[in-house]
Scaffold this active site. Structure first.
Site, PDB file in Angstrom:
ATOM      1  N   SER A 141       0.810  -1.227   0.000  1.00 62.14           N
ATOM      2  CA  SER A 141       0.000   0.000   0.000  1.00 62.14           C
ATOM      3  C   SER A 141       0.842   1.275   0.000  1.00 62.14           C
ATOM      4  O   SER A 141       0.314   2.353  -0.300  1.00 62.14           O
ATOM      5  CB  SER A 141      -0.959   0.001   1.193  1.00 62.14           C
ATOM      6  OG  SER A 141      -0.250  -0.224   2.398  1.00 62.14           O
ATOM      7  N   ASP A 383      -0.964   5.321  12.348  1.00 62.42           N
ATOM      8  CA  ASP A 383      -0.291   5.002  11.098  1.00 62.42           C
ATOM      9  C   ASP A 383       1.006   5.790  10.976  1.00 62.42           C
ATOM     10  O   ASP A 383       1.000   6.982  10.668  1.00 62.42           O
ATOM     11  CB  ASP A 383      -1.211   5.298   9.916  1.00 62.42           C
ATOM     12  CG  ASP A 383      -0.628   4.835   8.583  1.00 62.42           C
ATOM     13  OD1 ASP A 383       0.542   4.409   8.563  1.00 62.42           O
ATOM     14  OD2 ASP A 383      -1.355   4.902   7.571  1.00 62.42           O
ATOM     15  N   HIS A 386       2.483   4.799   6.364  1.00 67.24           N
ATOM     16  CA  HIS A 386       2.121   5.535   5.155  1.00 67.24           C
ATOM     17  C   HIS A 386       2.433   7.019   5.333  1.00 67.24           C
ATOM     18  O   HIS A 386       2.883   7.445   6.405  1.00 67.24           O
ATOM     19  CB  HIS A 386       0.632   5.333   4.845  1.00 67.24           C
ATOM     20  CG  HIS A 386       0.272   3.907   4.612  1.00 67.24           C
ATOM     21  ND1 HIS A 386      -0.187   3.080   5.628  1.00 67.24           N
ATOM     22  CD2 HIS A 386       0.322   3.142   3.489  1.00 67.24           C
ATOM     23  CE1 HIS A 386      -0.413   1.876   5.134  1.00 67.24           C
ATOM     24  NE2 HIS A 386      -0.106   1.881   3.846  1.00 67.24           N
TER      25      HIS A 386
END
Length: 424
Positions: A141, A383, A386
């Site tokens: 991702s 997170d 990312h």
């Protein structure tokens, strides 16, 4: 009569001038198609020609060459070049400003290599370079994060249309109609064939079977049509996995299954890159360029990702304030070693898109808890893997643009050499 003759002469001269101008315009348009295909000539004047774009790296000092991947983050008051309101391509979990991130200083930086100036990616120029080309993002991702960053940066010129052959969000294709340029995304977090063995597992994040010596044909069978492939993988290897080679279990990563040897995650990591690069080298009909995008470190502090760790810093590190160490260093070195081994075979064109140092210095660029509304009852960890959009990952487009310019120059030089060779 004399007056009429003069008028006729003037008319003849005007016709000759107009005819000459038309011939010149035709020659220019045939030999310099970028000028006729650019969105507008006035826009193009604002930017350097893509034909000569490789010359826009500005060296400082006495250096003849520049390592664009070694440097520091410096202030950039012009950034960001899009917002969450102007770009629809931002994944919800990376839409930091939408979900209340209170600071914006992390947006005001750009990468400055030691010894040269790396230009910010020019969207008009990039799309002209990419005309009639295809780029595939292959991996996890974070690869999707990079593709969405690219879409947002290019949105200043044009938005692509979705031409995906399936509704599966793991396999997407986007085409820029006016440039016949296609971006594709292939979800393959382990790069090799894999399946889920247990949806829970010892760490409650699933246990996966990894077939370390088997190709993941969901992407390996699709890349022949692509001019550029950007390969990445990393963060999923911290999950529990059972390793297979020659269709038999050889060990596992923290699977806690009786009578299975526990192996370090680097064991699996090295072998999947070896297998993925072997798959590419074995594609007879693949004639593109492969960019191995190196590992972008996460920045969890005060605990691991599943133990309450977070990333709350609000400015970049200087290069002397942190070092690449531990698992980050192990992953990076494995990538370099397997990249060099694949390159030595000499079958395909491999290039290193080395984002590791630049991203090691950006603990401030992650979504943290700003990937959803505070009141939403969702099971999401902070997170720190990312990158916010807009954010530091937008600088990867600067790297990529420079590398595509380099490839264009090499291709032009090779063609010129072949033509000269035929003439002699």
């Amino acid at each position: 009569m004399e007056l009429t003759a003069k008028n006729n002469k003037k008319i003849r001269n005007a016709v000759i001038l107009v005819g000459t101008a038309l011939i010149l315009i035709t020659v220019i348009r045939l030999n310099y198609p970028l000028l006729q295909q650019s969105p507008s000539l006035s826009s193009y004047k604002e930017y350097s020609s893509a034909v000569h774009a490789g010359r826009d790296i500005k060296l400082t000092g006495n250096q003849e060459e520049c390592d664009i991947f070694t440097g520091e983050w410096v202030r950039n008051t012009d950034a960001p070049y899009y917002t969450n309101k102007t770009c629809w391509a931002i994944h919800e979990h990376q839409n930091c400003m939408k979900y209340g991130r209170p600071d914006s200083d992390f947006l005001k930086w750009k990468w400055k290599p030691d010894g040269c100036e790396l230009p910010v990616m020019n969207p008009y120029q990039f799309l002209d370079m990419a005309r009639d080309k295809t780029i595939a993002f292959v991996g996890d991702s974070v690869g999707r994060n990079q593709m969405q960053s690219m879409i947002c940066l290019l949105s200043r010129v044009e938005y692509p249309i979705d031409v995906s052959p399936t509704t599966d969000e793991h396999f997407k294709r986007w085409t820029y109609v006016n440039y016949n340029f296609t971006l594709a995304y292939f979800w393959t977090p382990f790069l090799v064939r894999s399946d889920e063995r247990d949806s829970d597992g010892p760490t409650h994040t699933g246990t996966f079977n990894l077939y370390l010596d088997e190709f993941d044909e969901s992407w390996t069978s699709e890349i022949d049509e692509f001019d550029y492939v950007i390969l990445n993988a990393g963060h999923w290897f911290t999950r529990t996995a059972v390793y297979y080679e020659n269709r038999r279990i050889v060990g596992c990563r923290f699977c806690q299954i009786p009578n299975i040897t526990d192996l370090p995650m680097t064991y699996g990591y090295r072998r999947v890159f070896r297998t993925a690069l072997r798959a590419i080298n074995g594609r007879k009909n693949f004639n593109g360029v492969v960019f191995l995008r190196t590992f972008a470190p996460s920045h969890f502090e005060n605990g691991m990702w599943n133990e309450g760790g977070n990333c709350l810093r609000r400015r970049p590190y200087r290069s002397n304030e942190t070092i690449l160490e531990g698992l980050n260093l192990d992953f990076y070195m494995i990538q370099l070693e397997e990249f060099r081994a694949a390159q030595r075979e000499g079958k395909k064109k491999f290039r290193l898109l080395d984002t590791t140092q630049a991203m090691l210095l950006r603990p401030d660029g992650h979504p943290s808890r700003y990937g959803h509304r505070p009141e939403e009852k969702v099971t999401l960890y902070n997170d720190c893997v990312h990158w916010c959009l807009p954010g530091p990952i937008d600088s990867w487009a600067d790297f990529l643009a420079h590398m595509l310019k380099t490839e264009a120059r090499k291709t032009s030089a090779e063609r010129l050499f072949q033509r000269q060779k035929k003439m002699h």
